[in-house]
Write a protein that holds these residues in place. Sequence first.
Motif, PDB file in Angstrom:
ATOM      1  N   GLY A 247      40.578 -20.530 -10.636  1.00 39.57           N
ATOM      2  CA  GLY A 247      39.774 -21.304  -9.699  1.00 39.57           C
ATOM      3  C   GLY A 247      40.573 -22.285  -8.880  1.00 39.57           C
ATOM      4  O   GLY A 247      39.997 -23.032  -8.087  1.00 39.57           O
ATOM      5  N   VAL A 248      41.892 -22.357  -9.070  1.00 39.17           N
ATOM      6  CA  VAL A 248      42.740 -23.302  -8.352  1.00 39.17           C
ATOM      7  C   VAL A 248      43.548 -22.525  -7.314  1.00 39.17           C
ATOM      8  O   VAL A 248      44.450 -21.764  -7.667  1.00 39.17           O
ATOM      9  CB  VAL A 248      43.673 -24.062  -9.316  1.00 39.17           C
ATOM     10  N   THR A 249      43.224 -22.723  -6.050  1.00 37.82           N
ATOM     11  CA  THR A 249      43.936 -22.060  -4.958  1.00 37.82           C
ATOM     12  C   THR A 249      44.529 -23.127  -4.058  1.00 37.82           C
ATOM     13  O   THR A 249      43.804 -23.876  -3.398  1.00 37.82           O
ATOM     14  CB  THR A 249      43.001 -21.150  -4.148  1.00 37.82           C
ATOM     15  N   THR A 250      45.840 -23.227  -4.043  1.00 36.13           N
ATOM     16  CA  THR A 250      46.529 -24.152  -3.164  1.00 36.13           C
ATOM     17  C   THR A 250      47.021 -23.391  -1.933  1.00 36.13           C
ATOM     18  O   THR A 250      46.896 -22.169  -1.835  1.00 36.13           O
ATOM     19  CB  THR A 250      47.706 -24.804  -3.895  1.00 36.13           C
ATOM     20  N   LEU A 251      47.615 -24.120  -0.991  1.00 34.87           N
ATOM     21  CA  LEU A 251      48.102 -23.471   0.224  1.00 34.87           C
ATOM     22  C   LEU A 251      49.187 -22.431  -0.077  1.00 34.87           C
ATOM     23  O   LEU A 251      49.137 -21.321   0.478  1.00 34.87           O
ATOM     24  CB  LEU A 251      48.615 -24.527   1.207  1.00 34.87           C
ATOM     25  N   PRO A 252      50.181 -22.711  -0.936  1.00 42.46           N
ATOM     26  CA  PRO A 252      51.151 -21.651  -1.270  1.00 42.46           C
ATOM     27  C   PRO A 252      50.501 -20.445  -1.932  1.00 42.46           C
ATOM     28  O   PRO A 252      50.885 -19.293  -1.651  1.00 42.46           O
ATOM     29  CB  PRO A 252      52.133 -22.353  -2.216  1.00 42.46           C
ATOM     30  N   MET A 253      49.515 -20.675  -2.799  1.00 43.19           N
ATOM     31  CA  MET A 253      48.811 -19.553  -3.413  1.00 43.19           C
ATOM     32  C   MET A 253      48.009 -18.770  -2.380  1.00 43.19           C
ATOM     33  O   MET A 253      47.901 -17.537  -2.456  1.00 43.19           O
ATOM     34  CB  MET A 253      47.873 -20.061  -4.510  1.00 43.19           C
ATOM     35  N   LEU A 254      47.454 -19.458  -1.377  1.00 44.99           N
ATOM     36  CA  LEU A 254      46.709 -18.772  -0.322  1.00 44.99           C
ATOM     37  C   LEU A 254      47.645 -17.925   0.532  1.00 44.99           C
ATOM     38  O   LEU A 254      47.273 -16.820   0.950  1.00 44.99           O
ATOM     39  CB  LEU A 254      45.980 -19.804   0.546  1.00 44.99           C
ATOM     40  N   VAL A 255      48.860 -18.424   0.783  1.00 47.19           N
ATOM     41  CA  VAL A 255      49.853 -17.619   1.505  1.00 47.19           C
ATOM     42  C   VAL A 255      50.173 -16.357   0.722  1.00 47.19           C
ATOM     43  O   VAL A 255      50.234 -15.248   1.281  1.00 47.19           O
ATOM     44  CB  VAL A 255      51.135 -18.447   1.762  1.00 47.19           C
ATOM     45  N   TYR A 256      50.367 -16.511  -0.578  1.00 49.39           N
ATOM     46  CA  TYR A 256      50.648 -15.355  -1.436  1.00 49.39           C
ATOM     47  C   TYR A 256      49.495 -14.357  -1.411  1.00 49.39           C
ATOM     48  O   TYR A 256      49.691 -13.138  -1.296  1.00 49.39           O
ATOM     49  CB  TYR A 256      50.906 -15.833  -2.862  1.00 49.39           C
ATOM     50  N   GLY A 257      48.268 -14.863  -1.518  1.00 51.45           N
ATOM     51  CA  GLY A 257      47.122 -13.970  -1.527  1.00 51.45           C
ATOM     52  C   GLY A 257      46.937 -13.238  -0.210  1.00 51.45           C
ATOM     53  O   GLY A 257      46.661 -12.024  -0.195  1.00 51.45           O
ATOM     54  N   LYS A 258      47.087 -13.949   0.906  1.00 52.24           N
ATOM     55  CA  LYS A 258      46.907 -13.311   2.207  1.00 52.24           C
ATOM     56  C   LYS A 258      48.008 -12.295   2.498  1.00 52.24           C
ATOM     57  O   LYS A 258      47.733 -11.213   3.047  1.00 52.24           O
ATOM     58  CB  LYS A 258      46.909 -14.383   3.299  1.00 52.24           C
ATOM     59  N   ALA A 259      49.248 -12.618   2.134  1.00 53.70           N
ATOM     60  CA  ALA A 259      50.362 -11.735   2.477  1.00 53.70           C
ATOM     61  C   ALA A 259      50.498 -10.565   1.524  1.00 53.70           C
ATOM     62  O   ALA A 259      50.658  -9.412   1.953  1.00 53.70           O
ATOM     63  CB  ALA A 259      51.667 -12.534   2.517  1.00 53.70           C
ATOM     64  N   ILE A 260      50.435 -10.818   0.212  1.00 51.73           N
ATOM     65  CA  ILE A 260      50.723  -9.779  -0.785  1.00 51.73           C
ATOM     66  C   ILE A 260      49.477  -9.005  -1.170  1.00 51.73           C
ATOM     67  O   ILE A 260      49.505  -7.769  -1.259  1.00 51.73           O
ATOM     68  CB  ILE A 260      51.367 -10.419  -2.029  1.00 51.73           C
ATOM     69  N   LEU A 261      48.371  -9.714  -1.403  1.00 52.93           N
ATOM     70  CA  LEU A 261      47.179  -9.049  -1.909  1.00 52.93           C
ATOM     71  C   LEU A 261      46.321  -8.459  -0.799  1.00 52.93           C
ATOM     72  O   LEU A 261      45.746  -7.379  -0.956  1.00 52.93           O
ATOM     73  CB  LEU A 261      46.346 -10.037  -2.737  1.00 52.93           C
ATOM     74  N   GLU A 262      46.222  -9.156   0.336  1.00 47.14           N
ATOM     75  CA  GLU A 262      45.356  -8.690   1.416  1.00 47.14           C
ATOM     76  C   GLU A 262      46.130  -8.081   2.588  1.00 47.14           C
ATOM     77  O   GLU A 262      45.505  -7.500   3.479  1.00 47.14           O
ATOM     78  CB  GLU A 262      44.502  -9.853   1.922  1.00 47.14           C
ATOM     79  N   SER A 263      47.431  -8.240   2.617  1.00 42.62           N
ATOM     80  CA  SER A 263      48.275  -7.749   3.723  1.00 42.62           C
ATOM     81  C   SER A 263      47.837  -8.308   5.071  1.00 42.62           C
ATOM     82  O   SER A 263      48.002  -7.665   6.118  1.00 42.62           O
ATOM     83  CB  SER A 263      48.265  -6.215   3.764  1.00 42.62           C
ATOM     84  N   ASP A 264      47.303  -9.508   5.062  1.00 40.80           N
ATOM     85  CA  ASP A 264      46.908 -10.192   6.297  1.00 40.80           C
ATOM     86  C   ASP A 264      48.033 -11.157   6.669  1.00 40.80           C
ATOM     87  O   ASP A 264      47.975 -12.353   6.392  1.00 40.80           O
ATOM     88  CB  ASP A 264      45.585 -10.932   6.088  1.00 40.80           C
ATOM     89  N   TYR A 265      49.061 -10.624   7.311  1.00 41.00           N
ATOM     90  CA  TYR A 265      50.261 -11.416   7.563  1.00 41.00           C
ATOM     91  C   TYR A 265      50.029 -12.511   8.595  1.00 41.00           C
ATOM     92  O   TYR A 265      50.642 -13.580   8.518  1.00 41.00           O
ATOM     93  CB  TYR A 265      51.398 -10.507   7.997  1.00 41.00           C
ATOM     94  N   ALA A 266      49.162 -12.270   9.559  1.00 44.30           N
ATOM     95  CA  ALA A 266      48.894 -13.299  10.554  1.00 44.30           C
ATOM     96  C   ALA A 266      48.258 -14.523   9.909  1.00 44.30           C
ATOM     97  O   ALA A 266      48.674 -15.670  10.160  1.00 44.30           O
ATOM     98  CB  ALA A 266      47.988 -12.737  11.657  1.00 44.30           C
TER      99      ALA A 266
END
Length: 295
Positions: A247-266
Amino acid sequence: MAAERDRGVVPARPALRDDCPQRSESKASRTLPTWVWALPPVAVLALVFLYPLALVVQESLAPGAYADVFGSEAFREALVTTVWLAVGSTVGCLVLGFVLALIIAFVPFPGGKAVSKFIDVFLSFPSFLITLALLFLYGTVGIGNGLWTDLTGAETGPFQFLTTPWGVLLAEITYFTPFVMRPLLAAFSQMETAQLEVASSLGAKPLRIVRRVILPEALPALAAGGSLVLVMCLNEFGIVLFTGAKGVTTLPMLVYGKAILESDYAAACVVAVVNVAISVGLYGLYRVVSRRVGA
């Protein structure tokens, strides 16, 4: 020659020849413009840091990327979580680090020097190592819960906080406190003990001595250590990941999730640019504060 020396006439020395290779090279080096010497480090900096950063900024400028990210609830929650975790960890590190540094510097006890040396070694530890140690102690199947279930026969133990924001806060305070203690110990080692002795002889109590004598001397070290911890907590990734706090999502974790898990690089690049901007802004604030307190 003797006659000339008697008359006070000093023979002229032969002119130095300028055909020495080393002298000619040094003379040529002095004639080079100063900006030539700045080219190699600037080129390395541009290749290693500025060029990748420019690619991230360019990717973040995709049409509608900033609007989509800023309008998402996940980004707002991650921003709030990042800020309050960083501020809370910094405050905890300042309080705990100041108290521990006071004890090590001014309360003689066996092994005090060894503890001070251990702090220097602790600074080299990776953050995930501390998180793993906390997992072994307070994790769901850790030592604390294991002892509790063995003694009481309960199915689960009482320590379930490590996968919550409070567990992340505890891990960050545990890991980053030595980063505050190190400059404090250096500042305390340069303090004149005569000031403390005079204050004590005048009847000042220990708390008053700390507040009126030690704390003003420690302000520059506190400002330096606290700002460093704040910037590092804003960019901390390993502790949040290894605690397993879903339940803890910080900005670095959000970068990881968007880039690695969702492939949303923009979107990942937009969050990364925001994180960099916050870190640079805090560094500028640190420079202003350090000038005012004399750090």
